[in-house]
Design a protein around this motif. Structure first.
Motif, PDB file in Angstrom:
ATOM      1  N   GLY A  52       0.937  -1.311   0.082  1.00  0.00           N
ATOM      2  CA  GLY A  52      -0.063  -0.123  -0.099  1.00  0.00           C
ATOM      3  C   GLY A  52       0.890   1.350  -0.062  1.00  0.00           C
ATOM      4  N   THR A  53       2.177   1.219   0.259  1.00  0.00           N
ATOM      5  CA  THR A  53       2.996   2.420   0.169  1.00  0.00           C
ATOM      6  C   THR A  53       3.043   3.035  -1.178  1.00  0.00           C
ATOM      7  N   PRO A  54       2.804   4.498  -1.262  1.00  0.00           N
ATOM      8  CA  PRO A  54       2.983   4.987  -2.554  1.00  0.00           C
ATOM      9  C   PRO A  54       4.705   5.088  -2.797  1.00  0.00           C
ATOM     10  N   PHE A  55       4.827   4.779  -3.996  1.00  0.00           N
ATOM     11  CA  PHE A  55       6.414   4.759  -4.336  1.00  0.00           C
ATOM     12  C   PHE A  55       6.605   5.586  -5.771  1.00  0.00           C
ATOM     13  N   PRO A  56       7.162   6.921  -5.448  1.00  0.00           N
ATOM     14  CA  PRO A  56       7.064   7.716  -6.572  1.00  0.00           C
ATOM     15  C   PRO A  56       8.113   7.184  -7.915  1.00  0.00           C
ATOM     16  N   THR A  57       9.305   6.540  -7.502  1.00  0.00           N
ATOM     17  CA  THR A  57      10.392   6.452  -7.935  1.00  0.00           C
ATOM     18  C   THR A  57      10.226   5.210  -9.175  1.00  0.00           C
ATOM     19  N   PHE A  58       9.743   5.545 -10.263  1.00  0.00           N
ATOM     20  CA  PHE A  58       9.309   4.511 -11.138  1.00  0.00           C
ATOM     21  C   PHE A  58      10.327   4.081 -11.936  1.00  0.00           C
ATOM     22  N   TYR A  59      11.506   4.608 -11.988  1.00  0.00           N
ATOM     23  CA  TYR A  59      12.734   4.297 -12.429  1.00  0.00           C
ATOM     24  C   TYR A  59      13.586   4.161 -11.647  1.00  0.00           C
ATOM     25  N   TYR A  60      14.168   3.099 -11.114  1.00  0.00           N
ATOM     26  CA  TYR A  60      14.975   3.025  -9.862  1.00  0.00           C
ATOM     27  C   TYR A  60      16.243   2.425 -10.401  1.00  0.00           C
ATOM     28  N   LEU A  61      17.338   2.829 -10.037  1.00  0.00           N
ATOM     29  CA  LEU A  61      18.827   2.550 -10.369  1.00  0.00           C
ATOM     30  C   LEU A  61      19.233   1.468  -9.424  1.00  0.00           C
ATOM     31  N   HIS A 100      10.167  15.405 -16.943  1.00  0.00           N
ATOM     32  CA  HIS A 100       9.222  15.242 -15.799  1.00  0.00           C
ATOM     33  C   HIS A 100       7.815  14.691 -16.232  1.00  0.00           C
ATOM     34  N   ALA A 101       7.327  15.492 -16.990  1.00  0.00           N
ATOM     35  CA  ALA A 101       6.209  14.891 -17.652  1.00  0.00           C
ATOM     36  C   ALA A 101       6.010  13.522 -18.342  1.00  0.00           C
ATOM     37  N   GLN A 102       7.234  13.480 -18.871  1.00  0.00           N
ATOM     38  CA  GLN A 102       7.309  11.927 -19.672  1.00  0.00           C
ATOM     39  C   GLN A 102       7.492  11.020 -18.455  1.00  0.00           C
ATOM     40  N   TYR A 103       8.235  11.117 -17.476  1.00  0.00           N
ATOM     41  CA  TYR A 103       8.343  10.205 -16.254  1.00  0.00           C
ATOM     42  C   TYR A 103       6.937   9.959 -15.559  1.00  0.00           C
ATOM     43  N   LEU A 104       5.943  10.994 -15.545  1.00  0.00           N
ATOM     44  CA  LEU A 104       4.743  10.824 -14.864  1.00  0.00           C
ATOM     45  C   LEU A 104       3.933  10.096 -15.903  1.00  0.00           C
ATOM     46  N   ALA A 105       3.906  10.490 -17.163  1.00  0.00           N
ATOM     47  CA  ALA A 105       3.292   9.593 -18.040  1.00  0.00           C
ATOM     48  C   ALA A 105       3.442   7.974 -18.228  1.00  0.00           C
ATOM     49  N   ASP A 106       5.020   8.015 -18.020  1.00  0.00           N
ATOM     50  CA  ASP A 106       5.253   6.485 -18.015  1.00  0.00           C
ATOM     51  C   ASP A 106       5.046   5.818 -16.891  1.00  0.00           C
ATOM     52  N   ARG A 107       4.830   6.251 -15.533  1.00  0.00           N
ATOM     53  CA  ARG A 107       4.498   5.908 -14.304  1.00  0.00           C
ATOM     54  C   ARG A 107       3.102   5.627 -14.267  1.00  0.00           C
ATOM     55  N   GLU A 108       2.306   6.547 -14.860  1.00  0.00           N
ATOM     56  CA  GLU A 108       0.788   6.435 -14.769  1.00  0.00           C
ATOM     57  C   GLU A 108       0.326   5.110 -15.616  1.00  0.00           C
ATOM     58  N   GLN A 109       0.922   4.884 -16.551  1.00  0.00           N
ATOM     59  CA  GLN A 109       0.713   3.622 -17.228  1.00  0.00           C
ATOM     60  C   GLN A 109       0.559   2.235 -16.311  1.00  0.00           C
ATOM     61  N   TYR A 110       0.976   2.438 -15.051  1.00  0.00           N
ATOM     62  CA  TYR A 110       0.837   1.369 -14.040  1.00  0.00           C
ATOM     63  C   TYR A 110       0.141   1.732 -12.836  1.00  0.00           C
ATOM     64  N   GLY A 111      -0.715   2.491 -13.069  1.00  0.00           N
ATOM     65  CA  GLY A 111      -1.601   3.146 -12.148  1.00  0.00           C
ATOM     66  C   GLY A 111      -1.476   4.600 -11.552  1.00  0.00           C
ATOM     67  N   THR A 112      -2.497   5.074 -11.217  1.00  0.00           N
ATOM     68  CA  THR A 112      -2.401   6.495 -10.535  1.00  0.00           C
ATOM     69  C   THR A 112      -2.569   6.472  -8.989  1.00  0.00           C
ATOM     70  N   ALA A 117       0.695  12.089  -6.917  1.00  0.00           N
ATOM     71  CA  ALA A 117       0.235  12.968  -8.169  1.00  0.00           C
ATOM     72  C   ALA A 117       1.064  14.042  -8.395  1.00  0.00           C
ATOM     73  N   GLY A 118       1.837  14.256  -9.707  1.00  0.00           N
ATOM     74  CA  GLY A 118       2.681  15.435  -9.921  1.00  0.00           C
ATOM     75  C   GLY A 118       4.064  15.203  -9.558  1.00  0.00           C
ATOM     76  N   VAL A 119       4.141  14.259  -8.865  1.00  0.00           N
ATOM     77  CA  VAL A 119       5.609  14.128  -8.092  1.00  0.00           C
ATOM     78  C   VAL A 119       6.146  13.027  -8.836  1.00  0.00           C
ATOM     79  N   SER A 120       7.575  13.391  -9.514  1.00  0.00           N
ATOM     80  CA  SER A 120       8.317  12.269 -10.272  1.00  0.00           C
ATOM     81  C   SER A 120       9.473  11.847  -9.371  1.00  0.00           C
ATOM     82  N   ALA A 121      10.450  12.396  -9.765  1.00  0.00           N
ATOM     83  CA  ALA A 121      11.712  11.915  -8.873  1.00  0.00           C
ATOM     84  C   ALA A 121      13.110  12.776  -9.055  1.00  0.00           C
ATOM     85  N   GLY A 122      13.760  12.657  -8.247  1.00  0.00           N
ATOM     86  CA  GLY A 122      14.971  13.357  -8.320  1.00  0.00           C
ATOM     87  C   GLY A 122      15.025  14.806  -8.225  1.00  0.00           C
TER      88      GLY A 122
END
Length: 177
Positions: A52-61, A100-112, A117-122
């Motif tokens: 249930g934890t929100p996890f904003p870091t869609f691309y994780y090194l 930033h906008a691309q990152y959000l769009a990529d992540r939102e393909q797996y859920g909102t 919302a509006g928070v990407s990473a880095g």
């Protein structure tokens, strides 16, 4: 242009990522970038973990040498230089906002997830907070998408084109379990 969907993640990929992180991999939906040897370098993670934890870091090194290289750059104050560049260069700011906008769009393909919302990473889109996250995005998206991630990779002694993987104790040709 968005990046996902990714090829399916194998059990072998998850074992390598778990070895890289020193803990079980969580909610990985894809391998966004790989080392020259094929080992995962960047994973894509669900925006809400199974617990249930929100996890904003869609691309994780995850690659140990890459994460060490980004830590070195952060210790060398490269984030300060990047922040100054962002403040001084309108073109970089515009490209960073698009990243930033691309990152959000990529992540939102797996859920909102409303909490992120509006928070990407880095630190995108207005500051530079974590070179690890920005380099992960740059590796996943490819050159020319994230200017700060690209800069971090250029300044780094690490390269995805040269394998520096440790022995993960997993055979290269081992089939998924």
């Amino acid at each position: 242009m968005t990046r996902p969907p990714f090829d399916p993640v194998t059990d072998r990929d998850l074992r390598i990522v778990s070895a890289q992180l020193g803990r079980p991999a969580r909610d990985v939906v894809g391998i966004a970038a790989r080392c020259a040897c094929g080992a995962p370098t960047v994973v894509s993670t669900r925006p809400r973990l199974a617990d249930g934890t929100p996890f904003p870091t869609f691309y994780y090194l995850t690659h140990p040498a890459a994460t060490a290289a980004m830590s070195f750059l952060e210790a060398a104050q490269v984030m300060v230089e990047c922040t100054e560049l962002l403040a001084a260069d309108a073109d970089v700011r515009e490209q960073y906002a698009r990243a930033h906008a691309q990152y959000l769009a990529d992540r939102e393909q797996y859920g909102t997830v409303e909490e992120i919302a509006g928070v990407s990473a880095g630190g995108m889109p207005t500051r530079v907070k974590c070179l690890h996250a920005l380099a992960g995005h740059a590796l996943a998206a490819g050159p020319g998408v994230n200017p700060i991630g690209d800069l971090a990779l250029e300044r780094s002694t690490w390269s995805p084109d040269v394998c520096r993987c440790p022995d993960y104790g997993i055979d290269a040709d081992e089939e998924p379990a």
